[in-house]
Design an enzyme around this catalytic site. Structure first.
Site, PDB file in Angstrom:
ATOM      1  CG  ASP A 124      -5.140  32.557  56.125  1.00  0.00           C
ATOM      2  OD1 ASP A 124      -5.198  31.693  56.804  1.00  0.00           O
ATOM      3  OD2 ASP A 124      -4.071  33.989  54.788  1.00  0.00           O
ATOM      4  CE  LYS A 184      -1.231  29.426  56.051  1.00  0.00           C
ATOM      5  NZ  LYS A 184      -2.349  28.475  55.670  1.00  0.00           N
ATOM      6  NE  ARG A 206     -14.646  23.464  36.146  1.00  0.00           N
ATOM      7  CZ  ARG A 206     -15.582  22.741  36.481  1.00  0.00           C
ATOM      8  NH1 ARG A 206     -16.445  21.690  36.606  1.00  0.00           N
ATOM      9  NH2 ARG A 206     -16.110  23.519  36.307  1.00  0.00           N
ATOM     10  N   GLY A 249      -6.545  32.265  47.361  1.00  0.00           N
ATOM     11  CA  GLY A 249      -7.214  32.491  45.925  1.00  0.00           C
ATOM     12  C   GLY A 249      -8.678  33.151  46.232  1.00  0.00           C
ATOM     13  N   GLY A 288      -7.685  33.476  52.843  1.00  0.00           N
ATOM     14  CA  GLY A 288      -6.315  34.002  53.434  1.00  0.00           C
ATOM     15  C   GLY A 288      -6.199  35.872  53.283  1.00  0.00           C
ATOM     16  CB  SER A 289      -4.829  37.761  51.361  1.00  0.00           C
ATOM     17  OG  SER A 289      -3.261  36.594  51.687  1.00  0.00           O
TER      18      SER A 289
END
Lengths: 297, 198
Positions: free
Chosen positions: A27, A84, A168, A217, A238-239
């Site tokens: 990102d 996006k 999973r 995450g 991302g972040s």
């Protein structure tokens, strides 16, 4: 133009995602960040106005980014540029396609525009990636034309637990489907709410018909390698990079970790001295309405 | 059984490996230089050339592969892999500073056909193959020969898309994204690693 040439085919759409395998998609919110990402070995960048962590703190309706901002990033890097659109917002998707974006992420990180329907992605020449929390959702998105799937994770938290749960769930269901007797497939398709032919494909081939990335995450080289060892094809960050203390070092380290994800000595080496990781949020403290993974269906 | 290497740092690695295994070769995934001496030919897959180059430098593969290429070792680069083998790289519309292995006398023009919405499929006539071959072009480069040593094996209207310079083969399309193994076979036959089939 040659008569036999055809553009925007399924092979070309899903094919680009195959070429991104083993890579890290980052990102970025400025051309400078995009250049840093490319130099650090990113396979693609996601052009955004705000990273998910900021969308969380600032609130409000999160929409497609300003075309000028996306253009400025397209001009600076040679790697694919993704952007996006809101779930179900097919006009934002049309705009992004008109801007020659390389991949559209129909993303739960933005505020959904349609509570029932996603974009009909076969209408577009540009390929789409969509998030999925389980196999049924992944197959519904592919059924609508998604050429790439990613976990949803809980974007902007720096907490990998949701991405692990989704990975999973999807991979576990695939393993189960592989050994399911064929007479049970129709019932499974009904229960999953997934197209029968795609359920049958997974049963026969033991994998999704498209590439499957981890997202949401991922904050450290170890997080990225964890997702790869679980069986994902690549990683979105991302972040995690630009909200950390030393983005350049961390970006490179995550790329290196993904390329050698099965070698703990290498992972130890690349994880050293990366500075502060993003702070992170414990997901169980998030109120339900702030949980992005629950958006989309 | 002979072993063929596939550079396995990023990109379409599994697709090449699948075709090579079907041709009864042992496939070795190359991430470090120490296994390079056990292979008879090397594939550089499609992926992102900037990423591949970054990782080849990082893991010490650039120089060893460069030396092998100079010494006649068979190497086939597809798309990004072809860009890596080229002596000169430019980006459509502007010049860029990008290193490469500098092995083949070719100028690779990245993203020549445009961005992803311009990616396309086209049936190709290839020198050495009887019937047409389905070319999958994804943000593909064009391969412009820079010397007489380069043989053009296939072109589209815009220019060359498959070239050979002695031991080096470069394609701007992705034979690994089809189930057609004829181009892999042709390369391996001409490199003396596979006998011609009936």
């Amino acid at each position: 133009m040659n008569k036999t040439r055809t553009e925007g085919t399924w092979e070309a759409k899903a094919g680009l995602a195959r070429m991104l395998k083993g890579g890290v998609i980052m990102d970025v919110v400025t051309p400078e960040q995009a250049e840093l990402a490319q130099n650090a070995g990113a396979v693609a960048v996601m052009a955004l106005e705000r990273v998910p962590a900021d969308i969380r703190t600032q609130g409000g309706v999160a929409r497609m980014s300003d075309p000028d901002m996306i253009k400025s990033i397209q001009q600076i890097v040679d790697i694919p540029v993704m952007a996006k659109c809101r779930i179900g917002h097919f006009v934002e998707a049309q705009i992004l396609e008109a801007m020659d974006i390389d991949y559209i992420d129909e993303s739960e990180v933005l505020t959904p525009a349609d509570e029932k329907n996603h974009v009909y992605k076969f209408d577009f020449k540009v390929p789409f990636v969509c998030g999925a929390t389980n196999l049924g959702e992944a197959l519904r998105r592919i059924g609508e034309g998604a050429a790439m799937i990613r976990t949803k994770g809980e974007a902007g938290t720096g907490n990998v637990v949701e991405a692990v749960r989704h990975a999973r769930s999807v991979l576990g269901s695939i393993r189960k489907l592989k050994v399911t007797p064929p007479e049970e497939l129709m019932t499974i398709a009904k229960e999953m709410g997934a197209p029968y032919d795609l359920v049958k494909y997974v049963h026969e081939n033991g994998c999704l018909p498209v590439v499957n990335f981890a997202a949401g995450g991922v904050a450290t080289p170890a997080d990225a390698a964890l997702m790869m060892q679980l069986g994902m094809d690549g990683v979105f960050v991302g972040s995690g990079i630009f909200k950390s203390g030393d983005p350049e070092k961390r970006a490179r380290a995550i790329v290196e970790a993904v390329s050698r994800f099965n070698e703990p000595e290498i992972l130890a080496e690349v994880s050293r001295n990366l500075g502060e990781a993003m702070v992170g949020i414990n997901i169980s403290t998030l109120p339900d309405e702030e949980r992005m993974a629950d958006r989309g269906w | 059984m002979q072993s063929i290497g596939v550079l396995a740092l990023q990109g379409g690695v599994a697709e090449h490996a699948t075709i090579l295994r079907k041709l009864n070769f042992n496939v070795i995934e190359i991430r470090t230089p120490d296994v390079l001496n056990s292979i008879s030919a090397l594939f550089l897959p499609g992926g992102e050339s900037t990423t591949l180059l970054f990782l080849m430098n990082r893991w010490g593969l650039t120089e060893p592969i460069q030396r092998m290429g100079e010494n006649g070792f068979p190497i086939f680069g597809t798309c990004a892999g072809a860009v890596l083998l080229s002596s000169s790289i430019s980006e459509m519309g502007h010049e860029i500073k990008q290193e490469s292995l500098h092995l083949a006398d070719v100028k690779a023009i990245r993203n020549y056909f445009g961005r992803q919405t311009r990616s396309f499929i086209e049936d190709l006539s290839i020198q050495g193959l009887e019937n047409t071959f389905r070319g999958v072009f994804i943000r593909a480069p064009l391969l412009q020969p820079l010397s007489e040593r380069v043989d053009v094996l296939s072109s589209v209207d815009d220019g060359p898309v498959l070239i050979r310079q002695d031991n080096l083969w470069l394609s701007s399309f992705h034979p690994e994204l089809t189930s057609d193994d004829r181009l892999h076979r042709l390369f391996l036959e001409r490199s003396g690693l596979l006998s011609r089939e009936e």
